[in-house]
Structure formats: structure tokens, C-alpha cells
Design a protein around this motif. Structure first.
Motif, PDB file in Angstrom:
ATOM      1  N   ASP A 198      38.867  54.467  39.670  1.00 40.65           N
ATOM      2  CA  ASP A 198      38.289  53.871  38.467  1.00 40.65           C
ATOM      3  C   ASP A 198      38.965  52.597  37.961  1.00 40.65           C
ATOM      4  N   ASN A 199      40.288  52.607  37.835  1.00 41.95           N
ATOM      5  CA  ASN A 199      40.963  51.517  37.132  1.00 41.95           C
ATOM      6  C   ASN A 199      40.764  50.141  37.758  1.00 41.95           C
ATOM      7  N   PRO A 200      40.970  49.957  39.078  1.00 40.10           N
ATOM      8  CA  PRO A 200      40.859  48.599  39.632  1.00 40.10           C
ATOM      9  C   PRO A 200      39.481  47.967  39.447  1.00 40.10           C
ATOM     10  N   TYR A 201      38.419  48.713  39.778  1.00 40.47           N
ATOM     11  CA  TYR A 201      37.086  48.112  39.668  1.00 40.47           C
ATOM     12  C   TYR A 201      36.749  47.789  38.216  1.00 40.47           C
ATOM     13  N   ASN A 202      37.057  48.721  37.298  1.00 42.34           N
ATOM     14  CA  ASN A 202      36.718  48.515  35.894  1.00 42.34           C
ATOM     15  C   ASN A 202      37.443  47.302  35.333  1.00 42.34           C
ATOM     16  N   ASN A 203      38.726  47.188  35.655  1.00 41.11           N
ATOM     17  CA  ASN A 203      39.501  46.058  35.159  1.00 41.11           C
ATOM     18  C   ASN A 203      38.921  44.742  35.659  1.00 41.11           C
ATOM     19  N   VAL A 204      38.673  44.645  36.956  1.00 46.40           N
ATOM     20  CA  VAL A 204      38.218  43.379  37.535  1.00 46.40           C
ATOM     21  C   VAL A 204      36.811  43.036  37.051  1.00 46.40           C
ATOM     22  N   TRP A 222      35.518  43.722  34.109  1.00 46.06           N
ATOM     23  CA  TRP A 222      35.666  43.193  32.750  1.00 46.06           C
ATOM     24  C   TRP A 222      36.320  41.805  32.760  1.00 46.06           C
ATOM     25  N   VAL A 223      37.380  41.651  33.554  1.00 42.36           N
ATOM     26  CA  VAL A 223      38.106  40.374  33.570  1.00 42.36           C
ATOM     27  C   VAL A 223      37.195  39.246  34.053  1.00 42.36           C
ATOM     28  N   LEU A 224      36.455  39.472  35.130  1.00 45.61           N
ATOM     29  CA  LEU A 224      35.534  38.441  35.610  1.00 45.61           C
ATOM     30  C   LEU A 224      34.451  38.135  34.575  1.00 45.61           C
ATOM     31  N   SER A 225      33.985  39.158  33.880  1.00 48.44           N
ATOM     32  CA  SER A 225      32.979  38.941  32.829  1.00 48.44           C
ATOM     33  C   SER A 225      33.539  38.057  31.722  1.00 48.44           C
ATOM     34  N   GLU A 226      34.750  38.364  31.272  1.00 52.06           N
ATOM     35  CA  GLU A 226      35.387  37.557  30.227  1.00 52.06           C
ATOM     36  C   GLU A 226      35.639  36.127  30.726  1.00 52.06           C
ATOM     37  N   MET A 227      36.076  35.999  31.971  1.00 55.19           N
ATOM     38  CA  MET A 227      36.347  34.671  32.536  1.00 55.19           C
ATOM     39  C   MET A 227      35.083  33.808  32.591  1.00 55.19           C
ATOM     40  N   ALA A 260      48.349  37.986  34.375  1.00 51.55           N
ATOM     41  CA  ALA A 260      48.184  37.986  32.916  1.00 51.55           C
ATOM     42  C   ALA A 260      46.743  38.304  32.539  1.00 51.55           C
ATOM     43  N   CYS A 261      45.785  37.803  33.321  1.00 50.71           N
ATOM     44  CA  CYS A 261      44.375  38.120  33.073  1.00 50.71           C
ATOM     45  C   CYS A 261      44.122  39.619  33.248  1.00 50.71           C
ATOM     46  N   ILE A 262      44.730  40.197  34.276  1.00 49.77           N
ATOM     47  CA  ILE A 262      44.558  41.631  34.530  1.00 49.77           C
ATOM     48  C   ILE A 262      45.173  42.454  33.410  1.00 49.77           C
ATOM     49  N   ARG A 263      46.359  42.073  32.963  1.00 45.91           N
ATOM     50  CA  ARG A 263      46.979  42.783  31.829  1.00 45.91           C
ATOM     51  C   ARG A 263      46.093  42.721  30.591  1.00 45.91           C
ATOM     52  N   GLU A 264      45.511  41.558  30.354  1.00 48.05           N
ATOM     53  CA  GLU A 264      44.639  41.423  29.189  1.00 48.05           C
ATOM     54  C   GLU A 264      43.397  42.298  29.334  1.00 48.05           C
ATOM     55  N   GLY A 265      42.930  42.451  30.579  1.00 50.59           N
ATOM     56  CA  GLY A 265      41.817  43.368  30.816  1.00 50.59           C
ATOM     57  C   GLY A 265      42.188  44.806  30.513  1.00 50.59           C
ATOM     58  N   PHE A 266      43.379  45.232  30.936  1.00 48.94           N
ATOM     59  CA  PHE A 266      43.837  46.591  30.617  1.00 48.94           C
ATOM     60  C   PHE A 266      43.987  46.784  29.112  1.00 48.94           C
ATOM     61  N   ARG A 267      44.474  45.759  28.429  1.00 50.74           N
ATOM     62  CA  ARG A 267      44.668  45.873  26.978  1.00 50.74           C
ATOM     63  C   ARG A 267      43.344  46.045  26.250  1.00 50.74           C
ATOM     64  N   LEU A 268      42.385  45.199  26.581  1.00 45.27           N
ATOM     65  CA  LEU A 268      41.139  45.131  25.822  1.00 45.27           C
ATOM     66  C   LEU A 268      40.075  46.097  26.317  1.00 45.27           C
TER      67      LEU A 268
END
Length: 518
Positions: free
Chosen positions: A315-321, A323-328, A365-373
Motif C-alpha cells: 500500500d504505502n509506496p503506490y499511495n505516496n507516489v 499523491w505526490v505526482l498529483s500534487e506536483m 523531500a517530496c516523498i516525505r511531504e506525501g507521507f505527512r499530508l
């Protein structure tokens, strides 16, 4: 008469003094954390049933009370909810020895074949044994290096699959689908040294078997700690409210349909001597010996631990990426910074490799921000108190379930400025030191800490970083036609994106780079 009057006079002073002392002592005893009033026997279960989804009901309770620690009672179990890093550290670091157990419930017992695994097992010798196997045998630095080439193969297959989808279609790619099956492929390679259970698809994507398998993994993940009524009122288990038992049994059966024949055949091969070399994690688990040179693990322990690994990794890797790509894509200047870092470190004549990870601070840093948010779920796996104690001046009874709210911590306005804004720069080190995905201070929730921390920090970090880095470095991504921005809505019943991320992709490296892996 005079003596009786004297006694009454003395008692008239002593009794009020005694009552005063008792009240004073009671007033100094810590109270439970704040929370809603509960009903006899059932506690707050009626409110939980009428306020689905449960995690949003809990969010509202804590917001209404303006508290970073709260208590609800489900049946006779106190459930303690935490959104403060400092309080979370008190539970999971300072008093970690007290909160190192897990709940006993039907779902986790069924999935783990009777609490045989490292994550789900309650505190005790079985947990210690399986945690030691995970840390020392499967996830050690030596094993991580041993399986390096398998991870590279799957990172290459990721690029191959996306490239083929773009070239053979209209350029639109479902990046949720891509991420989920990259993780599924990788874990199967590490466990069984195979990407597919059958033949897969010609373009590098999943086949029918892998689609069914990954879907079942997510069903188990969603339901294993799902606030099922029978976990708090066991005498209602036979009624199977909401079909919880039926759902878990069917999904678990699907996963075992694929796992168990491979495991049983491999055990047979080791017994009859036709297999003598270790190629993957399954071989490692089977070949482990105890002090008397007998198998260290039973077939049931091997099957249950493999089940737990696959469910826990998906779950974690796909969900993080996702979200991060969406935000980017909604903030192109962030995407451009990540591209510039990747081009500076790697160039455009080759693909990202694991050896590049240490230099990709902005990507991390982008990945960390994805985990945070955007954590995959609002709660960590529950911890259970093994004795009465006091945390943050509140009484925590023995048997309490402790739930750290990942999203509550990551979006805590007392900790983070502009908590709802995606801002990777907040994770960059002022002294230029390397960025890590681990977070020992629990100011955001990545891999946890303490005795029950995730032992797969290195593997989980590598999978997530490589997934994002390969997608951003290898391809240009923009929103689909007629969608100027990516919808960032959450599911009402979860913290994942309400809609899968479908984006328009285009290769951005020389064609020779893609042809090398094809």
C-alpha cells in the motif's frame, strides 16, 4: 456522658477530615483522556455505527474537543487516539515496553494463522522469534544487497510497461494501477523469484492472476483492523455484522490459492534435496535451522509470514507516489525542481539507479511531504497497553488500544505551518545533510519507531524512491485533456485519492535508453 460527648466531638472533626483527605486523593488521581460519554456494556459502539466512516467520526470528536489525545470506549476496551508527536513519543518510545503488544481479534488471528507473524502477534516469544527472523534474515543489509538485481529488474519493467502503454495507446496512463503492480511484482520477485503467477501480459503489465491477487491483498489490508463490532463485542461474532468475516475469508483464500502451492512445492524440494541453493526470501525461510539443525519455522509460520509481508508491502509506496505526482502536477514548479535534480544527478543517457538515491534530496523531500499530508490510512497498527500507566497526565488502563492518527499528526497545526499545503522544502536540511524517509521524532508517520517499528525501512524507502524517481525522470506528465488540474479529493471512507491518477505521459529520454530495457 461526658466521655461520650467527647467522643462525638472528636468524631465530628475526624470524619469530615477523613472525607476531605479521600476527596483530595481522588482528585489527584489522573483521569482518562477526554472523550464522548459512553453507554453501559457497548460503550460508544452505537455512535460508531451511526457515524461511518469511523475514522472521520473520530476526527470530528477530536476537533470538537480541541484535543491531541482522546478516549472512546468500544465495548469494554478503551481506545486512545493521539495526534501529538510529543504524546506519541511518550507511548511509542518513552513507555514503549508497556505498549508493545497487539490486539487479539478474529481478523488478525485468522489472517496470521493464530498470531504467528512479526507484525500482528501480541507481545511474547512468538513475536520475538518472527521479528528476529525479519530483521536478521530477510531485511538485513546483506540480504538487501543480495536481492539488488531483482529490484533493478522490476524498476526496469516499470519503465518498460509505462513506455509500452504510452506508445501503444493514446498516452494516458493509470498511475495508480502502475504503482500497485510495480510493488506487487517486486514483492513476488523477492519472495518467490517470479513476477507473474502465470504468463502476465506482453507489455510487462499484470495478467488476470495478478489482478485478482493484488485486489485481494487490498481487501485484507482494509479489513484486518477495521473497527469490526465483533472485535469489541465477541459474543456477536456469530452474527457477522457487515459481512466482515465472509469478506476476510474470501480474500485470504484468494491469496493463499496463489501462495500455498508455491510454498508447499518449495518445502518439498528442500526436503528431497532437489533444491540446495537459496534464491529468494522463501528459500531463506525454509532453510533456517535451529540449534539442533531442525527447521526453525513450521510451514504454517512460513505461510503466515509471507501473507503478512505481501499485505504489508502493497500500500504505502503506490499511495505516496500517486499523491505526490498529483500534487506536483498541480504545482508545476515543484515537478520542475524534481526533474532538474534528477537530470543533474543522473543526466539523460541512463535510468535512475539505487546508487543515486543518496543524492536525490529534493525527490525524498517530496516523498516525505506525501507521507505527512496523505498517509495511506489514518491510523497506525494498534498498540495495546500491558499494564495501567499514566501518559500526558492521563490514566491509560491496561488493555487499552493506542491509535496514533497519522493524518492528525501530519496535519497538526501546532507542529506544521500551513499544514494543508504541499511544500517539500520544509523537509530539506539547512546544513545540506541527506534527507531520510525515516522519522524518529514522529512529527510525521512513515515507518514508526520503538519495538514495533517497521523493520523494512530500507526496502520501503528504496521501493518508494525508485518508483517516483523512475516515473519523473523517465517521462513527462501533465493532466489529461480537458482537466486543467488534478482532483485532490479523498475518498469519503479513506485517505486515498477519490479518483485514480490518470495522466498524459510522454517519454523524455533518448529512445535508446528505453530500447536497452526492451
Amino acid at each position: 456522658m461526658e466521655s461520650s460527648h467527647a467522643i462525638l466531638l472528636i468524631l465530628s472533626f475526624i470524619i469530615p477530615l477523613f472525607i476531605f483527605i479521600i476527596k483530595l486523593l481522588k482528585s489527584k488521581k489522573p483521569k482518562l483522556p477526554p472523550g464522548p460519554k459512553s453507554w453501559p456494556i457497548v460503550g460508544n459502539i452505537p455512535e460508531m455505527l451511526t457515524n461511518k466512516p469511523t475514522f472521520r467520526w473520530i476526527q470530528n470528536i477530536m476537533d470538537d474537543l480541541d484535543t491531541e489525545i482522546a478516549c472512546i470506549r468500544l465495548g469494554n476496551i478503551h481506545v486512545i487516539l493521539v495526534t501529538s508527536p510529543s504524546i506519541a513519543r511518550e507511548f511509542l518510545m518513552k513507555q514503549d515496553a508497556i505498549f508493545a503488544s497487539r490486539p487479539l481479534n478474529w481478523s488478525s488471528k485468522y489472517v496470521s494463522l493464530g498470531y504467528l507473524t512479526a507484525t500482528i502477534a501480541p507481545f511474547g516469544e512468538q513475536w520475538k522469534k518472527m521479528k528476529r527472523v525479519m530483521v536478521e534474515e530477510l531485511l538485513s543489509p546483506k540480504r538487501h544487497q543480495w536481492l539488488h538485481d531483482r529490484r533493478v529488474d522490476e524498476a526496469d519493467n516499470l519503465v518498460r510497461y509505462v513506455y509500452n502503454q504510452i506508445k501503444n495507446g493514446n498516452g494516458l496512463v493509470d498511475l495508480r494501477h502502475v504503482g500497485q503492480h510495480y510493488v506487487g511484482n517486486l514483492i513476488r520477485r523477492l519472495l518467490f523469484n517470479k513476477r507473474y503467477f502465470s504468463n502476465g501480459s506482453e507489455d510487462g503489465g499484470p495478467g488476470v492472476e495478478e489482478l485478482e491477487y493484488v485486489k485481494a491483498l487490498f481487501v485484507v489490508l482494509k479489513h484486518v483492523f477495521a473497527f469490526a463490532i465483533s472485535d469489541y463485542l465477541p459474543w456477536l461474532r456469530w452474527l457477522d455484522f457487515e459481512g466482515h468475516k465472509k469478506i476476510i475469508k474470501e480474500a485470504t483464500s484468494t491469496i493463499r490459492k496463489y501462495h500455498d502451492p508455491i510454498i508447499e512445492e518449495r518445502i518439498h524440494q528442500w526436503k528431497n534435496g532437489t533444491r540446495i541453493h537459496q534464491e529468494d526470501w522463501l528459500d531463506v525461510l525454509i532453510a533456517l535451522k535451529d540449534a539442533n539443525n531442525n527447521p526453525c519455522l513450521t510451514p504454517e509460520e512460513i505461510k503466515s509470514q509471507i501473507m503478512e509481508i505481501t499485505v504489508g508491502a502493497i500500500d504505502n509506496p503506490y499511495n505516496n507516489v500517486e499523491w505526490v505526482l498529483s500534487e506536483m502536477m498541480n504545482q508545476p514548479e515543484i515537478l520542475q525542481k524534481a526533474i532538474e535534480e534528477l537530470d543533474s544527478v543522473i543526466g539523460k543517457e541512463r535510468l535512475v539507479q539505487e546508487s543515486d538515491i543518496s543524492k536525490l534530496n529534493y525527490v525524498k523531500a517530496c516523498i516525505r511531504e506525501g507521507f505527512r499530508l496523505h498517509p495511506i490510512a489514518d491510523f497506525n497498527v494498534p498498540h495495546v497497553s500491558m499494564e495501567d500507566t499514566v501518559v500526558a497526565n492521563y490514566f491509560i488502563p491496561k488493555g487499552s488500544h493506542i491509535l496514533v492518527r497519522r493524518q492528525g499528526i501530519g496535519r497538526n497545526p501546532r507542529v506544521w505551518k500551513e499544514p494543508l499545503k504541499f511544500k517539500p522544502e520544509r523537509h530539506l536540511k539547512k546544513d545540506g545533510c541527506r534527507v531520510s524517509l525515516a522519522e524518529p521524532n514522529l512529527e510525521l508517520f512513515t515507518f514508526g519507531t520503538g519495538r514495533r517499528n517497521c523493520p523494512a525501512v530500507t526496502l520501503g524507502s528504496t521501493m518508494t524512491i525508485m518508483l517516483l524517481a523512475r516515473l519523473v525522470h523517465g517521462f513527462t506528465w501533465i493532466p489529461p485533456p480537458n482537466e486543467p488540474i488534478i482532483d485532490l479529493s479523498e475518498l469519503e471512507r479513506g485517505t486515498t485519492k477519490a479518483k485514480p491518477l490518470i495522466a498524459l505521459g510522454k517519454p523524455r529520454l533518448p529512445v535508446e535508453v528505453y530500447h536497452q530495457i526492451n
